[in-house]
Design a protein around this motif. Structure first.
Motif, PDB file in Angstrom:
ATOM      1  N   GLU A  70       5.214  -2.074  -6.471  1.00 12.96           N
ATOM      2  CA  GLU A  70       5.431  -2.681  -5.154  1.00 12.96           C
ATOM      3  C   GLU A  70       4.906  -4.119  -5.098  1.00 12.96           C
ATOM      4  OE1 GLU A  70       4.312  -1.989  -0.423  1.00 12.96           O
ATOM      5  OE2 GLU A  70       3.251  -0.879  -1.987  1.00 12.96           O
ATOM      6  N   ASN A  71       3.676  -4.315  -5.520  1.00  8.34           N
ATOM      7  CA  ASN A  71       3.068  -5.643  -5.409  1.00  8.34           C
ATOM      8  C   ASN A  71       3.809  -6.682  -6.237  1.00  8.34           C
ATOM      9  OD1 ASN A  71       1.161  -4.521  -3.736  1.00  8.34           O
ATOM     10  ND2 ASN A  71      -0.419  -4.353  -5.307  1.00  8.34           N
ATOM     11  N   LEU A 102       3.972   8.084  -3.056  1.00 11.14           N
ATOM     12  CA  LEU A 102       3.631   8.151  -1.632  1.00 11.14           C
ATOM     13  C   LEU A 102       2.136   7.913  -1.430  1.00 11.14           C
ATOM     14  CD1 LEU A 102       4.357   8.794   1.330  1.00 11.14           C
ATOM     15  CD2 LEU A 102       3.975  11.212   0.797  1.00 11.14           C
ATOM     16  N   GLY A 144      -6.866   1.743   0.259  1.00 10.12           N
ATOM     17  CA  GLY A 144      -6.003   2.595  -0.540  1.00 10.12           C
ATOM     18  C   GLY A 144      -6.728   3.837  -1.038  1.00 10.12           C
ATOM     19  N   ARG A 202      -1.168   1.375   6.550  1.00 10.15           N
ATOM     20  CA  ARG A 202      -0.120   2.372   6.364  1.00 10.15           C
ATOM     21  C   ARG A 202      -0.740   3.725   6.022  1.00 10.15           C
ATOM     22  NH1 ARG A 202       3.672  -0.611   1.941  1.00 10.15           N
ATOM     23  NH2 ARG A 202       1.759  -0.227   0.754  1.00 10.15           N
ATOM     24  N   ASP A 239      -0.654  -2.947   3.952  1.00 13.96           N
ATOM     25  CA  ASP A 239       0.567  -3.521   3.404  1.00 13.96           C
ATOM     26  C   ASP A 239       0.297  -4.953   2.942  1.00 13.96           C
ATOM     27  OD1 ASP A 239       3.222  -5.287   4.177  1.00 13.96           O
ATOM     28  OD2 ASP A 239       3.716  -3.346   3.298  1.00 13.96           O
ATOM     29  N   GLY A 286       2.408   2.987  -8.776  1.00 11.71           N
ATOM     30  CA  GLY A 286       3.192   2.736  -7.570  1.00 11.71           C
ATOM     31  C   GLY A 286       2.867   1.407  -6.931  1.00 11.71           C
ATOM     32  N   SER A 287       1.586   1.120  -6.762  1.00 12.74           N
ATOM     33  CA  SER A 287       1.184  -0.155  -6.157  1.00 12.74           C
ATOM     34  C   SER A 287       1.500  -1.334  -7.063  1.00 12.74           C
ATOM     35  CB  SER A 287      -0.315  -0.125  -5.836  1.00 12.74           C
ATOM     36  OG  SER A 287      -1.080   0.100  -7.012  1.00 12.74           O
ATOM     37  N   SER A 326       0.263   6.186  -3.305  1.00 12.09           N
ATOM     38  CA  SER A 326      -0.050   4.787  -3.633  1.00 12.09           C
ATOM     39  C   SER A 326       0.259   3.835  -2.479  1.00 12.09           C
ATOM     40  CB  SER A 326       0.730   4.348  -4.881  1.00 12.09           C
ATOM     41  OG  SER A 326       2.107   4.166  -4.592  1.00 12.09           O
ATOM     42  N   THR A 327       1.042   4.294  -1.494  1.00 11.06           N
ATOM     43  CA  THR A 327       1.384   3.421  -0.365  1.00 11.06           C
ATOM     44  C   THR A 327       0.314   3.426   0.718  1.00 11.06           C
ATOM     45  OG1 THR A 327       2.612   5.189   0.776  1.00 11.06           O
ATOM     46  CG2 THR A 327       3.858   3.796  -0.753  1.00 11.06           C
TER      47      THR A 327
END
Length: 501
Positions: free
Chosen positions: A446-447, A175, A200, A189, A182, A442-443, A177-178
């Motif tokens: 996602e990336n 969470l 970030g 975000r 975006d 986390g990132s 890391s979000t």
């Protein structure tokens, strides 16, 4: 042979040796102070390298980073506060040993494994640098996705206690890391209108909050007036090390190999190498139940990997100019500044610079033994210093460390908020390690997932279309299914035994 002798001559001179010695002391100090990191130490050295020749400048960076990674074990052992992120993987093991009166023993095996891992990684760097770099360059978004997922999965399986709580802790880290912009839409975000959060959440303030501030709150929240760790002063640092090496030499070799391979992957770094090595060691150990209770085997696994990961990170940096971690990213800038352009041509230079660099690596790691031994002998100051004096000093260093990364007061507030949340989680037996790894990876997950989806038009089967990606994917799925497979195996075994009776 003439090129090799030129390299030896560039290193074995008064200036370079003096720089290595000074950098050793500086690295030990920075690594032993909670809140300060090896990356910060290297960054502070960059202005000084302007006034040095190429080899002394690189020697200062290599030595400082290696010493700082080891020195991070000292506050981890005595205070349960990792000095650097790479020490977080096994801080629980070292601290548990310290509470049993075996602090020097833990630091002794840490030191020897760090030296072994560093030299092992350097030898691999010398022998197969180009081959490893070529493998790392074959990694695309698909492979990096699976590698990051593997790291996240390991954080749950290596945690002590409830895996449900470890999973929830991991989700908290993901969470965090979000937060930021975006990557697809560019929309902010969870920034709450704070411009500093657009980029970030920085890893360092979170680590300081989760470990250092959490420990401070635990100390002041304890009803015990004085917390001490039993340390037997007459214990020898290296007394039990030969026995541990004889028993766990396979763990040293395996941890060093994993560290070198993970370090050679751009962006992975020593901290991820330590976590993965620790997880692999626990999975293969016959005494996996002892992990987290002060098991030397866990220390051998991870401490061998973190220093070899530093050497491994130089593979893509030297051969292709791709930084393996934040430290080598700084180093590449210094190399360009000194006219030593990283790339395949660096090995064709007839001046012996590359051989001098390899010699510096070995010399820096060997220097770690005497300097590290003296640091361990002096480390009892953490115990002799009254806690009411030591804790406020640590708090000051935490605030300075959080602020110094971006010169931002927001990072101080971030450290305080995360520290409070971490304290509430800790008192309810939630592990902190999965949250840290969730923030780091986390990132990355996602990336790389979004990048792969854009490239293939949303085709999920593409994650198994490449050989390396498919192999990593199968490994991750087997890891997820391993509890069910083990449970089914044990059930079938018990059923067979009952039938035989």
């Amino acid at each position: 042979m003439d090129i090799l002798m030129n390299g030896v001559g560039l290193v074995l001179n008064f200036e370079t040796i003096l720089v290595i010695l000074a950098a050793s002391l500086f690295g030990i100090f920075v690594g032993a102070v909670p809140g300060l990191t090896a990356t910060m130490a290297v960054a502070l050295l960059v202005p000084l390298t302007f006034y040095m020749d190429t080899i002394p400048a690189i020697a200062a960076i290599v030595t400082t980073s290696a010493m700082a990674i080891f020195a991070g074990d000292i506050p981890g052992t005595y205070l349960n506060i990792p000095g650097t992120p790479a020490s977080a993987a096994y801080v629980g093991e070292s601290y548990a040993l310290a509470k049993k009166g075996r602090a020097r023993e833990a630091l002794g095996i840490n030191l020897v494994c760090s030296v072994f891992g560093g030299i092992f990684g350097t030898i691999i760097l010398i022998v197969v640098a180009q081959s490893l770099a070529e493998v790392a360059l074959k990694f695309s978004a698909f492979e990096y996705f699976w590698l990051a997922v593997l790291g996240l999965s390991c954080s749950i399986f290596i945690s002590v206690g409830s895996r449900t709580k470890a999973f929830l802790s991991l989700l908290f880290g993901i969470l965090l890391s979000t937060v930021g912009l975006d990557m697809m839409s560019g929309a902010p975000r969870f920034t709450f209108g704070v411009p500093d959060l657009m980029a970030g959440i920085n890893f360092i303030p979170v680590m300081i909050g989760m470990f250092a501030l959490n420990e401070l709150m635990s100390y002041y929240g304890s009803k015990s007036e004085k917390k001490t760790i039993s340390v037997v002063d007459k214990d020898s640092v290296f007394h039990n090390v030969p026995g541990h090496i004889k028993r766990y030499w396979r763990n040293m070799v395996r941890g060093s190999s994993i560290g070198t391979l993970i370090g050679a992957l751009p962006g992975a770094g020593a901290d991820i190498a330590a976590w993965i090595s620790y997880g692999v060691g626990k999975g293969r150990s016959k005494d996996s139940a002892k992990y987290g209770t002060g098991n030397v085997e866990g220390i051998v696994d991870a401490s061998s990997a973190n220093n070899s990961g530093i050497s491994g990170a130089w593979v893509p940096a030297l051969v292709f100019g791709i930084p393996g971690d934040s430290i080598t990213a700084i180093v590449i800038g210094v190399l360009y500044m000194k006219g030593m352009n990283p790339g395949p041509t660096i090995f064709m230079d007839g001046s012996g610079l590359i051989y001098a660099l390899f010699i510096v690596f070995i010399l820096a790691n060997l220097m770690m033994l005497p300097i590290g031994y003296m640091a361990i002998r002096l480390s009892k100051l953490f115990i002799l210093t009254p806690s009411r004096v030591l804790m406020p000093i640590i708090l000051c260093f935490c605030i300075v460390g959080a602020f110094a990364i971006n010169n931002s007061v927001v990072d101080i507030w971030l450290m305080l908020i995360v520290g409070l949340v971490a304290y509430l989680l800790a008192v309810n037996d939630f592990p902190m390690a999965p949250a840290i790894l969730g923030l780091v990876l986390g990132s990355v997950v996602e990336n790389n997932f979004m990048s792969a989806m854009l490239r293939t038009g949303g085709d999920l089967t593409s994650f198994f279309a490449r050989p390396i990606s498919a192999g990593l994917g199968v490994a991750v799925i087997l890891l997820w299914c391993s509890p069910l497979l083990i449970k089914a195996y044990r059930y079938q075994k018990q059923k067979t035994e009952r039938a035989s009776l």
